[in-house]
Design a protein around this motif. Sequence first.
Motif, PDB file in Angstrom:
ATOM      1  N   SER A  42     -12.463 -25.496  -9.571  1.00 31.23           N
ATOM      2  CA  SER A  42     -12.885 -26.613 -10.427  1.00 31.23           C
ATOM      3  C   SER A  42     -12.468 -26.387 -11.871  1.00 31.23           C
ATOM      4  O   SER A  42     -12.075 -27.324 -12.577  1.00 31.23           O
ATOM      5  CB  SER A  42     -14.404 -26.797 -10.335  1.00 31.23           C
ATOM      6  N   LEU A  52      -8.909 -27.415 -12.169  1.00 27.95           N
ATOM      7  CA  LEU A  52      -8.757 -28.866 -12.195  1.00 27.95           C
ATOM      8  C   LEU A  52      -9.203 -29.446 -13.528  1.00 27.95           C
ATOM      9  O   LEU A  52      -8.624 -30.443 -14.012  1.00 27.95           O
ATOM     10  CB  LEU A  52      -9.530 -29.514 -11.046  1.00 27.95           C
ATOM     11  N   LEU A  89      -8.921 -37.195 -12.348  1.00 28.78           N
ATOM     12  CA  LEU A  89      -9.419 -35.844 -12.585  1.00 28.78           C
ATOM     13  C   LEU A  89     -10.722 -35.794 -13.381  1.00 28.78           C
ATOM     14  O   LEU A  89     -11.254 -34.710 -13.604  1.00 28.78           O
ATOM     15  CB  LEU A  89      -8.347 -35.032 -13.324  1.00 28.78           C
ATOM     16  N   ARG A 128     -15.233 -39.203 -11.084  1.00 25.67           N
ATOM     17  CA  ARG A 128     -14.389 -39.519  -9.931  1.00 25.67           C
ATOM     18  C   ARG A 128     -14.373 -38.363  -8.939  1.00 25.67           C
ATOM     19  O   ARG A 128     -14.337 -38.576  -7.715  1.00 25.67           O
ATOM     20  CB  ARG A 128     -12.967 -39.832 -10.392  1.00 25.67           C
ATOM     21  N   ARG A 129     -14.360 -37.155  -9.425  1.00 26.95           N
ATOM     22  CA  ARG A 129     -14.367 -35.992  -8.527  1.00 26.95           C
ATOM     23  C   ARG A 129     -15.698 -35.883  -7.784  1.00 26.95           C
ATOM     24  O   ARG A 129     -15.743 -35.519  -6.599  1.00 26.95           O
ATOM     25  CB  ARG A 129     -14.055 -34.724  -9.316  1.00 26.95           C
ATOM     26  N   GLU A 130     -16.781 -36.234  -8.461  1.00 30.44           N
ATOM     27  CA  GLU A 130     -18.090 -36.247  -7.791  1.00 30.44           C
ATOM     28  C   GLU A 130     -18.138 -37.358  -6.752  1.00 30.44           C
ATOM     29  O   GLU A 130     -18.700 -37.193  -5.664  1.00 30.44           O
ATOM     30  CB  GLU A 130     -19.206 -36.439  -8.812  1.00 30.44           C
ATOM     31  N   ARG A 174     -16.510 -36.172  -3.678  1.00 29.67           N
ATOM     32  CA  ARG A 174     -17.407 -35.296  -2.912  1.00 29.67           C
ATOM     33  C   ARG A 174     -18.396 -36.120  -2.095  1.00 29.67           C
ATOM     34  O   ARG A 174     -18.684 -35.805  -0.932  1.00 29.67           O
ATOM     35  CB  ARG A 174     -18.144 -34.354  -3.863  1.00 29.67           C
ATOM     36  N   ARG A 189      -4.952 -36.474  -6.398  1.00 32.49           N
ATOM     37  CA  ARG A 189      -6.133 -36.857  -5.616  1.00 32.49           C
ATOM     38  C   ARG A 189      -6.351 -35.870  -4.476  1.00 32.49           C
ATOM     39  O   ARG A 189      -7.493 -35.548  -4.120  1.00 32.49           O
ATOM     40  CB  ARG A 189      -5.950 -38.283  -5.078  1.00 32.49           C
ATOM     41  N   THR A 221      -8.378 -33.012  -5.523  1.00 37.67           N
ATOM     42  CA  THR A 221      -9.827 -33.304  -5.580  1.00 37.67           C
ATOM     43  C   THR A 221     -10.436 -33.345  -4.181  1.00 37.67           C
ATOM     44  O   THR A 221     -11.625 -33.051  -4.023  1.00 37.67           O
ATOM     45  CB  THR A 221     -10.096 -34.619  -6.324  1.00 37.67           C
ATOM     46  N   GLU A 255     -11.046 -29.748  -3.444  1.00 40.13           N
ATOM     47  CA  GLU A 255     -12.221 -29.308  -4.195  1.00 40.13           C
ATOM     48  C   GLU A 255     -13.504 -29.770  -3.498  1.00 40.13           C
ATOM     49  O   GLU A 255     -14.458 -28.989  -3.330  1.00 40.13           O
ATOM     50  CB  GLU A 255     -12.179 -29.871  -5.607  1.00 40.13           C
ATOM     51  N   ALA A 256     -13.536 -31.042  -3.072  1.00 32.76           N
ATOM     52  CA  ALA A 256     -14.738 -31.593  -2.451  1.00 32.76           C
ATOM     53  C   ALA A 256     -15.056 -30.908  -1.127  1.00 32.76           C
ATOM     54  O   ALA A 256     -16.210 -30.518  -0.871  1.00 32.76           O
ATOM     55  CB  ALA A 256     -14.566 -33.093  -2.239  1.00 32.76           C
TER      56      ALA A 256
END
Length: 610
Positions: free
Chosen positions: A5, A8, A188, A192-194, A197, A305, A308, A311-312
């Motif tokens: 994270s 990113l 990023l 949006r990343r949350e 997830r 994307r 991400t 990451e999620a």
Amino acid sequence: MTVFSEKLDALMQTVEAVSHAELSALSQALRKGLLSPAIAVGSGGSAVAAAYLARCRLTVGGSPTSVQTPLEMVIESTSLASTQVWLFTANGENPDILAAFDAAVARGAASIQIVTSKPDSLLVAAAAGQPTAQVHIVPVRDPKDGFLATHSLVGAVTALLLAFDQATEFPVGDELPRAYGDAAREILNGPRREAMRELLAPFAGRSTLLVLEDPRLSSIGTLVETSLWECAVCAVQRTDFRNFAHGRHVWLHKRAHDTAIIALTGTETMEVWADIATQVPAICAVSSLDHGNCGRLQNALGILRGLTIVEALGSLSGIDPGKPGTGTFARPIYDAPSLSVVNARLHPSVRQKQAAVIRRDHPGNREEDLTTRFLGFTERLSSSAIAGVILDYDGTLVTYAGRFRPPRDELITELRRLLGLGLLLGIATGRGKSAGDDLRPLIPEEHHRDILIGYYNGAYLQPLSVDIKKQKPPVSPRIADVAKWIGDSPGLLFKQEFKNSGPQLTIDLEVVREPESFAREFMQAFGGAGDLRIVQSSHTFDICLASACKTAVVQALSKRSKSADAKFLCVGDSGGGPAMIISSSAHHWGSALTKCVIGSVHAGHCSEPK
């Protein structure tokens, strides 16, 4: 906060750095190579950049691009003389990419383009000594990627996106980096990343992920598959929508409860995915992401994307993709020099022979160790007393591209040295008078009688001192018959242009409509008598008497030698295309397996070629 994270969080700094970088050299290399086939090479995250290059080249009408791993580059032996090779690597230090570079050089790549973020790497140092190599340094704000490629990958993709725009006929210009930067910043940002997830929350606990994709989005699919596999988040299977429909759906029938699907769609494939989506068992977790026209920009944003997504899913599984933890065996596997060892064994001469063996693919050659044979051959060379040297002309003394120019100065200097040592020298060529005309001014006149030339594939033997324009070869009635046959068959050639020199008829391949059909029809018309032979080189068809052979030069020089057991070093051409190669001598102790370095020959002795 995980290591991944944190990476990113800082990616926009790399996007902005590349957006302000000078990319004209990269753009020029991309533009210059568009009409040539290309190979894009990368491992891990760099394989994503390689896939992205392939997609970009396709969008601008470039020639086909093959995406390969370093192992694929090393293990193949076909010539890359007309191919542009792209090597993608974060730091240019791992042994695999170094072996891939050496293999590209050995296979004669037309150009080698290196995209990296480390200017002082071993790979960059190696490229400095190779005239066909060009290095493109991509600026990154965090040079240490962590376990997965992040900044180096995004830097390479951003550079390619912007450089390709400069390489197109109608570039977007300054609007592209602004639009890309705005969209990247949105993808990023924290919310949006949350949201990603939360979207993928139903995927938690699933051990298998199916990535179903529009084939134009393979760079994104490669990223998701590579990253999740490498971090052990889950097992990943990639395929396109319709290939999935041909049998792979059985996995869902048996294991839907343990499976999740990510669908990567484009405008044209949304409907194709919809047919599948309506039939997927409800127990399977599903998410789809659309990428519009699947162009260069959409792929670049899709890669961001994709990071991400990694990451999620890493967060949902409790694994940090930036530091997943590795076994004690990881470093020895990564650092293993085996690919470099394999590449070192594949001497260019072995590659040439290997390509010929595979082309014929005779059952008796299935387990042939060409490296061992090559080493044995060079050992025999190093211990053999050499009475003379017989050279092919096109592809040996001159390259195919340089065949209208005289041999290079260093080759002529070496020929003079050999003559001064008293070695016998022969030239065996399909050419006519041009071979003598080109060599005569370059060799001291006192040595003209010492050089025997087998013109027209050995049909006409004369010393260099004889000008065959004045002392012409005898005319063969059978060659005249062939000339008449061609004249009576207008469909064979684009235009009736060929050269009848008397003992040989020569036709440039560029005027032949279909070379395979021409050879086949020639054999149907004349093959029964057995007195004619057709030889295809890299640029001509030569039709001559069956009694004509380049080995006639060897036989003639053997008679001149003072030793009854004289041995001759026969050096054939580089083996490009279907060219004929000299492969025997009066005493058959070797063949033209190697492109020998002439400079290794000394009076009465031949040292091992370097």
